[in-house]
Design a protein around this motif. Structure first.
Motif, PDB file in Angstrom:
ATOM      1  N   ASN A   1       4.982  10.481  -4.869  1.00 38.33           N
ATOM      2  CA  ASN A   1       3.839   9.661  -4.453  1.00 38.33           C
ATOM      3  C   ASN A   1       3.637   8.475  -5.391  1.00 38.33           C
ATOM      4  O   ASN A   1       3.416   7.343  -4.950  1.00 38.33           O
ATOM      5  CB  ASN A   1       2.560  10.500  -4.418  1.00 38.33           C
ATOM      6  CG  ASN A   1       2.507  11.461  -3.242  1.00 38.33           C
ATOM      7  OD1 ASN A   1       3.188  11.263  -2.238  1.00 38.33           O
ATOM      8  ND2 ASN A   1       1.707  12.497  -3.355  1.00 38.33           N
TER       9      ASN A   1
ATOM     10  N   ASP B   1       1.483   2.814  -0.628  1.00 40.70           N
ATOM     11  CA  ASP B   1       0.423   3.656  -0.084  1.00 40.70           C
ATOM     12  C   ASP B   1       0.500   5.094  -0.600  1.00 40.70           C
ATOM     13  O   ASP B   1      -0.266   5.957  -0.171  1.00 40.70           O
ATOM     14  CB  ASP B   1       0.430   3.644   1.452  1.00 40.70           C
ATOM     15  CG  ASP B   1       1.795   3.891   2.053  1.00 40.70           C
ATOM     16  OD1 ASP B   1       2.749   4.098   1.284  1.00 40.70           O
ATOM     17  OD2 ASP B   1       1.914   3.884   3.287  1.00 40.70           O
ATOM     18  N   ARG B   2       1.423   5.346  -1.528  1.00 40.38           N
ATOM     19  CA  ARG B   2       1.463   6.588  -2.296  1.00 40.38           C
ATOM     20  C   ARG B   2       1.488   7.859  -1.439  1.00 40.38           C
ATOM     21  O   ARG B   2       0.780   8.820  -1.722  1.00 40.38           O
ATOM     22  CB  ARG B   2       0.281   6.636  -3.263  1.00 40.38           C
ATOM     23  CG  ARG B   2       0.192   5.478  -4.246  1.00 40.38           C
ATOM     24  CD  ARG B   2       1.452   5.380  -5.113  1.00 40.38           C
ATOM     25  NE  ARG B   2       1.415   4.275  -6.034  1.00 40.38           N
ATOM     26  CZ  ARG B   2       0.954   4.348  -7.280  1.00 40.38           C
ATOM     27  NH1 ARG B   2       0.473   5.460  -7.742  1.00 40.38           N
ATOM     28  NH2 ARG B   2       0.984   3.282  -8.069  1.00 40.38           N
ATOM     29  N   ASP B   3       2.297   7.868  -0.395  1.00 42.94           N
ATOM     30  CA  ASP B   3       2.315   9.046   0.475  1.00 42.94           C
ATOM     31  C   ASP B   3       3.711   9.603   0.732  1.00 42.94           C
ATOM     32  O   ASP B   3       3.874  10.532   1.521  1.00 42.94           O
ATOM     33  CB  ASP B   3       1.637   8.741   1.809  1.00 42.94           C
ATOM     34  CG  ASP B   3       2.366   7.670   2.624  1.00 42.94           C
ATOM     35  OD1 ASP B   3       3.318   7.060   2.093  1.00 42.94           O
ATOM     36  OD2 ASP B   3       1.985   7.435   3.780  1.00 42.94           O
ATOM     37  N   THR B   4       4.737   9.062   0.069  1.00 41.94           N
ATOM     38  CA  THR B   4       6.103   9.514   0.337  1.00 41.94           C
ATOM     39  C   THR B   4       6.283  10.994   0.020  1.00 41.94           C
ATOM     40  O   THR B   4       6.925  11.738   0.766  1.00 41.94           O
ATOM     41  CB  THR B   4       7.123   8.672  -0.456  1.00 41.94           C
ATOM     42  OG1 THR B   4       7.058   7.317   0.003  1.00 41.94           O
ATOM     43  CG2 THR B   4       8.538   9.188  -0.251  1.00 41.94           C
TER      44      THR B   4
ATOM     45  N   VAL C   1       4.023  13.387  -0.012  1.00 45.93           N
ATOM     46  CA  VAL C   1       3.323  14.180   1.006  1.00 45.93           C
ATOM     47  C   VAL C   1       4.110  14.196   2.306  1.00 45.93           C
ATOM     48  O   VAL C   1       4.321  15.247   2.920  1.00 45.93           O
ATOM     49  CB  VAL C   1       1.903  13.611   1.243  1.00 45.93           C
ATOM     50  CG1 VAL C   1       1.243  14.297   2.443  1.00 45.93           C
ATOM     51  CG2 VAL C   1       1.044  13.787   0.003  1.00 45.93           C
ATOM     52  N   ASN C   2       4.564  13.021   2.740  1.00 51.21           N
ATOM     53  CA  ASN C   2       5.246  12.923   4.030  1.00 51.21           C
ATOM     54  C   ASN C   2       6.574  13.683   4.053  1.00 51.21           C
ATOM     55  O   ASN C   2       6.871  14.406   5.010  1.00 51.21           O
ATOM     56  CB  ASN C   2       5.487  11.458   4.390  1.00 51.21           C
ATOM     57  CG  ASN C   2       4.205  10.743   4.775  1.00 51.21           C
ATOM     58  OD1 ASN C   2       3.222  11.377   5.155  1.00 51.21           O
ATOM     59  ND2 ASN C   2       4.199   9.429   4.673  1.00 51.21           N
TER      60      ASN C   2
ATOM     61  N   GLY D   1       5.515   9.673   8.573  1.00 53.63           N
ATOM     62  CA  GLY D   1       5.723   8.450   7.824  1.00 53.63           C
ATOM     63  C   GLY D   1       7.105   7.845   7.988  1.00 53.63           C
ATOM     64  O   GLY D   1       7.958   8.351   8.718  1.00 53.63           O
TER      65      GLY D   1
ATOM     66  N   ASP E   1      -2.749   5.271   9.957  1.00 58.79           N
ATOM     67  CA  ASP E   1      -3.201   5.192   8.573  1.00 58.79           C
ATOM     68  C   ASP E   1      -3.475   3.745   8.203  1.00 58.79           C
ATOM     69  O   ASP E   1      -2.656   2.866   8.497  1.00 58.79           O
ATOM     70  CB  ASP E   1      -2.143   5.754   7.614  1.00 58.79           C
ATOM     71  CG  ASP E   1      -1.905   7.242   7.814  1.00 58.79           C
ATOM     72  OD1 ASP E   1      -2.821   7.919   8.292  1.00 58.79           O
ATOM     73  OD2 ASP E   1      -0.793   7.706   7.493  1.00 58.79           O
TER      74      ASP E   1
ATOM     75  N   ASN F   1      -5.133   2.930   0.924  1.00 58.20           N
ATOM     76  CA  ASN F   1      -4.295   3.942   0.289  1.00 58.20           C
ATOM     77  C   ASN F   1      -4.161   5.198   1.118  1.00 58.20           C
ATOM     78  O   ASN F   1      -4.411   6.315   0.673  1.00 58.20           O
ATOM     79  CB  ASN F   1      -4.812   4.280  -1.118  1.00 58.20           C
ATOM     80  CG  ASN F   1      -4.570   3.170  -2.094  1.00 58.20           C
ATOM     81  OD1 ASN F   1      -3.530   2.538  -2.075  1.00 58.20           O
ATOM     82  ND2 ASN F   1      -5.550   2.906  -2.930  1.00 58.20           N
ATOM     83  N   ASN F   2      -3.825   4.978   2.409  1.00 59.07           N
ATOM     84  CA  ASN F   2      -3.461   6.084   3.297  1.00 59.07           C
ATOM     85  C   ASN F   2      -4.621   6.974   3.712  1.00 59.07           C
ATOM     86  O   ASN F   2      -4.476   8.167   3.907  1.00 59.07           O
ATOM     87  CB  ASN F   2      -2.367   6.952   2.667  1.00 59.07           C
ATOM     88  CG  ASN F   2      -1.578   7.674   3.724  1.00 59.07           C
ATOM     89  OD1 ASN F   2      -1.310   7.123   4.785  1.00 59.07           O
ATOM     90  ND2 ASN F   2      -1.194   8.906   3.462  1.00 59.07           N
TER      91      ASN F   2
END
Length: 303
Positions: free
Chosen positions: A29, A38-41, A43-44, A79, A294, A299-300
């Motif tokens: 992230n 968006d700091r979600d890699t 999580v995705n 994502g 999103d 930030n997502n």
């Protein structure tokens, strides 16, 4: 090392991959500065692979297991990174020959097709990404076939090359170079390969992960986002294949467009300023099964 790969090893590979992603999720992230911070890699990728791992059949045929994983990712991959994983497993599963055992040659050529499928789906591939790492490691897998057909050795060569290619991402991509970081999605891809290698070659010691230098707080402002909303949906098409003008129409609404389909099921990812218009247009071609929008400027946070 495993000279041949069976269905049980494929299933364990998914489980080990999920373990690796969970362990490194927050690092992934924080490394996520491209294409949007968006700091979600983490999580995705974790949720995508975890969902796939829960869907696997108990078949002894690796091709059937991989097909099941691909179809699950098609519907639940999250994502940009999750969609690229879906495309990779589309090519990988479609090129895996039926049977109870895979040779090194089977593995190398199926992996190559996975990399090609993912790369071909991106209209303007940029250097220093998961696509670069997948392509470079796939070629390494093919090159070692002149020396061996041992599946464990072939996959070790693929994985070693993926890690070497990962280190280059920081120099290949201008945004990554600016923040002096590796590509988050590419690192996640290496974590997945490490999980499968642990299953295919259990006698090898676990590879220690470096302590990556994480960027300071990177915020994405609205002004920096030409297309603000990360929009994803799964559509059950009215026709058996994607209509000729579907992709061109949806693509016109934004950028980072990705599309993957199987029969009447179609998954789309796009960054756009007009998410509701995208969804309304998509429903001219089929029935909406799921959607996710999103706001990347927040930030997502889901809207």
């Amino acid at each position: 090392m495993s000279t041949w790969i069976d269905g049980g090893q494929i299933r364990r590979g998914f489980l080990y991959a999920v373990e690796n992603l969970k362990d490194q999720k927050e690092i992934l992230n924080h490394l996520n500065v491209f294409p949007v911070a968006d700091r979600d890699t983490g999580v995705n990728m974790t949720r995508s692979m975890e969902r796939a791992s829960l869907s696997l059949s108990d078949s002894s045929d690796p091709s059937e297991i991989l097909l099941k994983a691909y179809l699950c990712l098609l519907e639940y991959g999250r994502g940009n990174s999750g969609t690229i994983l879906t495309l990779f497993f589309e090519g990988f599963s479609s090129s895996t020959p039926p049977g109870t055992l895979l040779s090194g040659r089977d593995l190398a050529y199926a992996f190559l097709e996975g990399a090609k499928t993912a790369y071909a789906a991106v209209s303007s591939p940029e250097p220093g990404t998961i696509l670069s790492v997948a392509s470079q490691s796939a070629q390494a897998g093919i090159s070692i076939l002149d020396l061996t057909d041992d599946a464990g050795l072939v996959f070790k060569r693929i994985t070693d090359e993926a890690h070497a290619a990962l280190l280059l991402t920081s120099y290949q991509n201008p945004i990554l170079k600016k923040f002096q970081v590796i590509d988050s999605g590419a690192y996640g891809f290496c974590l997945i390969l490490d999980g499968f290698l642990r299953s295919f070659a259990p006698d090898l010691p676990a590879q220690p992960y470096p302590v990556w230098s994480l960027p300071s707080q990177v915020q994405t402002t609205r002004a920096e986002l030409p297309e603000r909303y990360c929009t994803e949906f799964v559509l059950e098409l009215y026709s058996d294949t994607i209509p000729p003008n579907f992709e061109q129409t949806i693509r016109s609404f934004g950028d980072y467009y990705l599309c993957v389909s199987s029969g009447q099921l179609c998954k789309v990812h796009i960054h756009t300023n007009h998410p509701e218009e995208v969804l309304q247009t998509a429903q001219l071609y089929g029935t909406l099964r799921s959607k996710k929008i999103d706001d990347m400027a927040l930030n997502n946070k889901h809207i």
